[in-house]
Design an enzyme around this catalytic site. Structure first.
Site, mmCIF file in Angstrom:
data_model
loop_
_atom_site.group_PDB
_atom_site.id
_atom_site.type_symbol
_atom_site.label_atom_id
_atom_site.label_comp_id
_atom_site.label_asym_id
_atom_site.label_seq_id
_atom_site.Cartn_x
_atom_site.Cartn_y
_atom_site.Cartn_z
ATOM 1 N N SER A 52 5.365 -2.976 -9.184
ATOM 2 C CA SER A 52 5.707 -3.788 -10.400
ATOM 3 C C SER A 52 6.895 -3.279 -11.253
ATOM 4 O O SER A 52 7.483 -4.070 -11.850
ATOM 5 C CB SER A 52 4.362 -4.122 -11.040
ATOM 6 O OG SER A 52 3.722 -2.842 -11.303
ATOM 7 N N CYS B 120 -0.615 -9.511 -6.041
ATOM 8 C CA CYS B 120 -0.719 -7.902 -6.330
ATOM 9 C C CYS B 120 0.485 -7.430 -7.351
ATOM 10 O O CYS B 120 0.402 -7.848 -8.554
ATOM 11 C CB CYS B 120 -0.464 -7.182 -4.954
ATOM 12 S SG CYS B 120 -1.053 -5.460 -5.308
ATOM 13 N N ARG C 55 -3.133 -1.888 -13.755
ATOM 14 C CA ARG C 55 -2.395 -1.695 -12.641
ATOM 15 C C ARG C 55 -2.637 -1.005 -11.319
ATOM 16 O O ARG C 55 -2.634 -1.786 -10.564
ATOM 17 C CB ARG C 55 -0.818 -0.868 -12.971
ATOM 18 C CG ARG C 55 0.171 -1.886 -13.765
ATOM 19 C CD ARG C 55 1.346 -1.047 -13.910
ATOM 20 N NE ARG C 55 1.875 -0.581 -12.381
ATOM 21 C CZ ARG C 55 2.623 0.722 -12.203
ATOM 22 N NH1 ARG C 55 2.909 1.354 -13.143
ATOM 23 N NH2 ARG C 55 3.100 0.859 -10.893
ATOM 24 N N ILE D 177 -4.122 -3.430 -1.360
ATOM 25 C CA ILE D 177 -3.260 -2.090 -1.495
ATOM 26 C C ILE D 177 -3.067 -1.760 -2.852
ATOM 27 O O ILE D 177 -2.247 -2.203 -3.544
ATOM 28 C CB ILE D 177 -2.004 -2.510 -0.503
ATOM 29 C CG1 ILE D 177 -2.456 -2.904 0.783
ATOM 30 C CG2 ILE D 177 -1.294 -1.260 -0.521
ATOM 31 C CD1 ILE D 177 -1.257 -3.486 1.446
ATOM 32 N N ARG D 178 -3.467 -0.619 -3.272
ATOM 33 C CA ARG D 178 -3.278 -0.017 -4.448
ATOM 34 C C ARG D 178 -3.390 -1.147 -5.601
ATOM 35 O O ARG D 178 -2.380 -1.424 -6.264
ATOM 36 C CB ARG D 178 -1.834 0.662 -4.457
ATOM 37 C CG ARG D 178 -2.018 1.955 -3.843
ATOM 38 C CD ARG D 178 -0.594 2.644 -4.027
ATOM 39 N NE ARG D 178 0.548 1.991 -3.551
ATOM 40 C CZ ARG D 178 1.328 1.549 -4.429
ATOM 41 N NH1 ARG D 178 1.327 1.480 -5.578
ATOM 42 N NH2 ARG D 178 2.630 0.620 -4.073
ATOM 43 N N HIS E 147 -3.451 -9.229 -0.900
ATOM 44 C CA HIS E 147 -2.359 -9.568 -0.338
ATOM 45 C C HIS E 147 -2.534 -10.665 0.584
ATOM 46 O O HIS E 147 -2.841 -10.519 1.964
ATOM 47 C CB HIS E 147 -1.646 -8.412 0.442
ATOM 48 C CG HIS E 147 -1.123 -7.260 -0.449
ATOM 49 N ND1 HIS E 147 0.476 -7.418 -0.543
ATOM 50 C CD2 HIS E 147 -1.390 -6.492 -1.134
ATOM 51 C CE1 HIS E 147 0.814 -6.305 -1.454
ATOM 52 N NE2 HIS E 147 -0.417 -5.810 -1.858
ATOM 53 N N GLU F 223 -0.415 -12.711 2.002
ATOM 54 C CA GLU F 223 0.512 -12.861 3.185
ATOM 55 C C GLU F 223 0.296 -11.844 4.356
ATOM 56 O O GLU F 223 0.962 -11.991 5.389
ATOM 57 C CB GLU F 223 1.824 -12.514 2.739
ATOM 58 C CG GLU F 223 2.398 -11.197 2.145
ATOM 59 C CD GLU F 223 1.236 -10.448 1.013
ATOM 60 O OE1 GLU F 223 0.582 -11.163 0.210
ATOM 61 O OE2 GLU F 223 1.786 -9.492 0.572
#
Ligand code: GLN
Length: 195
Positions: A56, A86, A113, A141-142, A177, A179
């Site tokens: 980000s 995300c 975050r 993911i994170r 995610h 996608e």
């Protein structure tokens, strides 16, 4: 009519989002041209937009440098749909508690975050998502954690009692995610099954 879609491509899972948009459009009998957005001037022609995951801080910096940030704000102000995932969710939020991320304030939530990241790097789980008839295979993911959810925001999915997918029309945002699986139902929900 052929729809024009944009995938913010300054960083992140661009091809995966493009594929999911194409599959979702095909399911709905719509034709779509997907453009990768790296410079200003593309977003104003887009009917729908996806803002992928990635990092980000980098996405925020590049959007500002290229002047794409204000175009995304105008897109949403015009009522056109945006799916932010995300790191995209972090950038779209009202506040991310990190001065390196210039949030766009497109959804009335605050995020932490790397909340999940500090506990566990990545995981996959099947999530009940409002509006989807089957549990969705969600890859985290994170991932950020959504902290405060504003009054006008609908929580579409929760994990361990915390919001992980929200809708603040015309924006749908997920901490995971969508996608990265071949099920394009979250893209359906964001772009084609809007109430
Ligand atoms: N936590 C990351 C960030 O701050 C986002 C991770 C991701 O998009 N997979 O940007």
């Amino acid at each position: 009519m052929v729809l024009t879609a944009g995938v913010i491509a300054v960083q992140g899972d661009v091809a995966e989002h493009a594929g999911a948009i194409e599959r979702a459009a095909a399911r709905h009998g719509e034709r779509v041209d997907v453009h990768e957005v790296r410079t200003a001037g593309v977003v104003p022609d887009c009917d729908l937009l996806a803002m992928p995951g990635g990092e980000s801080t980098a996405i925020s910096r590049l959007l500002g440098r290229e002047g794409i940030d204000t175009e995304i704000v105008d897109h949403v102000a015009a009522g056109k749909p945006l799916l932010a995932t995300c790191a995209g969710l972090i950038v779209a939020a009202r506040d991310a508690g990190d001065p390196r991320v210039d949030t766009l304030g497109l959804i009335d939530v605050t995020v932490d975050r790397n909340a999940f990241g500090r506990q566990v790097d990545s995981f996959e789980t099947r999530l009940e998502v409002a509006g989807l008839e089957e549990p969705f295979p969600a890859v985290f993911i994170r991932a950020p954690l959504i902290d405060e959810v504003g009054d006008g925001v609908e929580v579409l999915a929760e994990h361990d009692g915390r919001a992980v997918a929200v809708r603040d029309p015309p924006v749908v945002a997920t901490a995971f995610h969508p996608e990265l699986t071949d099920v394009s139902r979250v893209h359906d929900l964001a772009f084609f099954d809007r109430e």
